[in-house]
Design a protein around this motif. Structure first.
Motif, PDB file in Angstrom:
ATOM      1  N   ARG A  78       0.819  -1.219   0.000  1.00 24.42           N
ATOM      2  CA  ARG A  78       0.000   0.000   0.000  1.00 24.42           C
ATOM      3  C   ARG A  78       0.854   1.270   0.000  1.00 24.42           C
ATOM      4  O   ARG A  78       0.380   2.329  -0.382  1.00 24.42           O
ATOM      5  N   ASP A  87      -5.627   2.671  -6.670  1.00 26.57           N
ATOM      6  CA  ASP A  87      -6.835   2.675  -5.848  1.00 26.57           C
ATOM      7  C   ASP A  87      -7.846   3.698  -6.372  1.00 26.57           C
ATOM      8  O   ASP A  87      -9.035   3.402  -6.479  1.00 26.57           O
ATOM      9  N   ALA A 114      -4.898  -3.960  -4.887  1.00 25.91           N
ATOM     10  CA  ALA A 114      -5.892  -2.887  -4.746  1.00 25.91           C
ATOM     11  C   ALA A 114      -7.278  -3.382  -5.146  1.00 25.91           C
ATOM     12  O   ALA A 114      -8.277  -3.048  -4.493  1.00 25.91           O
TER      13      ALA A 114
END
Length: 192
Positions: A78, A87, A114
Motif C-alpha cells: 500500500r 486505488d 488494490a
C-alpha cells in the motif's frame, strides 16, 4: 553447452513462461513467442502458458488483498508508488481498471492487491481478469513470435540453434534493461 541450453528450453521453457508470467511477465511471454517461432514448442502452448501464469498471478494478488488486508506484506504494498493511483482509478472505473491494469507498467502487482481491497466481486474480477490475460498473452506472444520472424528475415534462415539462443538472451537482456530504466525513472518521479 548450446545443446544443453536448447534441451533445457525444450523441456522447461513453457514452465518458465508460466512462472515468469505470474508477476510482471512481459519478457517471459515475449520469449515464449520467440521460442514458438523457433519451433521449440507450439504457439498455442506459449499463449496458454502465458495466459495461465498471468491469470493465476493476478488472481493470487487479488486474493491477497481480499483475504490478508492487514498482513504486513499487503500493508507494505500500500505504500508503494502507484498504489494510491491504482486505488483511485479502481474506485472510479473498476471494470476498466481490471481490464487494463496489466498493460500499465509497474501497476500489475499493486493493482491486483488494490482490486482485492475494493468492493469488486470475485466472480467479476476473475471474468474480467481472464479476458484481459488472454488478450495480453496473445499480444505479447505474438510480439515475441514477430521478433523471431523479423530476426529470421534480417539475419536469414540459416540461424543455427545456438545463434537463436543468443538472440533470445539479447531480447531478455534488452527487456530487463528497459524495465530497470522505467523503474528508476518512476522512482525519481515519485521522489519529487
Amino acid at each position: 553447452m548450446d545443446r544443453l541450453i536448447h534441451g533445457l528450453i525444450e523441456q522447461y521453457g513453457l514452465l518458465a513462461v508460466f512462472l515468469g508470467c505470474l508477476a510482471e511477465g512481459e519478457t517471459a511471454a515475449l520469449l515464449g513467442g520467440f521460442f514458438a517461432h523457433q519451433r521449440l514448442f507450439a504457439p498455442w502452448q506459449s499463449v496458454l502458458a502465458a495466459f495461465c501464469g498471468a491469470a493465476l498471478g493476478d488472481t493470487a494478488f487479488f486474493l491477497l488483498g481480499r483475504r490478508y488486508a492487514q498482513h504486513p506484506w499487503v500493508a507494505r504494498l500500500r505504500t508503494r508508488p502507484g498504489f494510491d493511483r491504482a486505488d483511485r482509478l479502481l474506485r472510479q472505473h473498476p471494470n476498466l481498471f481490471v481490464l487494463s491494469n496489466r498493460y500499465i507498467y509497474g501497476m500489475r502487482l499493486v493493482g491486483g492487491v488494490a482490486a482485492g481491497l475494493a468492493e469488486i466481486p470475485l466472480w467479476r474480477f476473475v471474468l474480467l481478469n481472464a479476458t484481459s490475460a488472454l488478450a495480453w498473452a496473445l499480444l505479447f506472444t505474438a510480439l515475441g513470435y514477430g521478433f523471431g520472424l523479423g530476426a529470421e528475415q534480417v539475419l536469414g534462415r540459416a540461424l543455427h540453434a545456438h545463434q537463436r539462443l543468443w538472440l533470445a538472451l539479447g531480447l531478455a537482456l534488452a527487456m530487463a534493461l528497459v524495465a530497470a530504466g522505467l523503474r528508476r525513472r518512476r522512482r525519481r518521479h515519485a521522489g519529487h
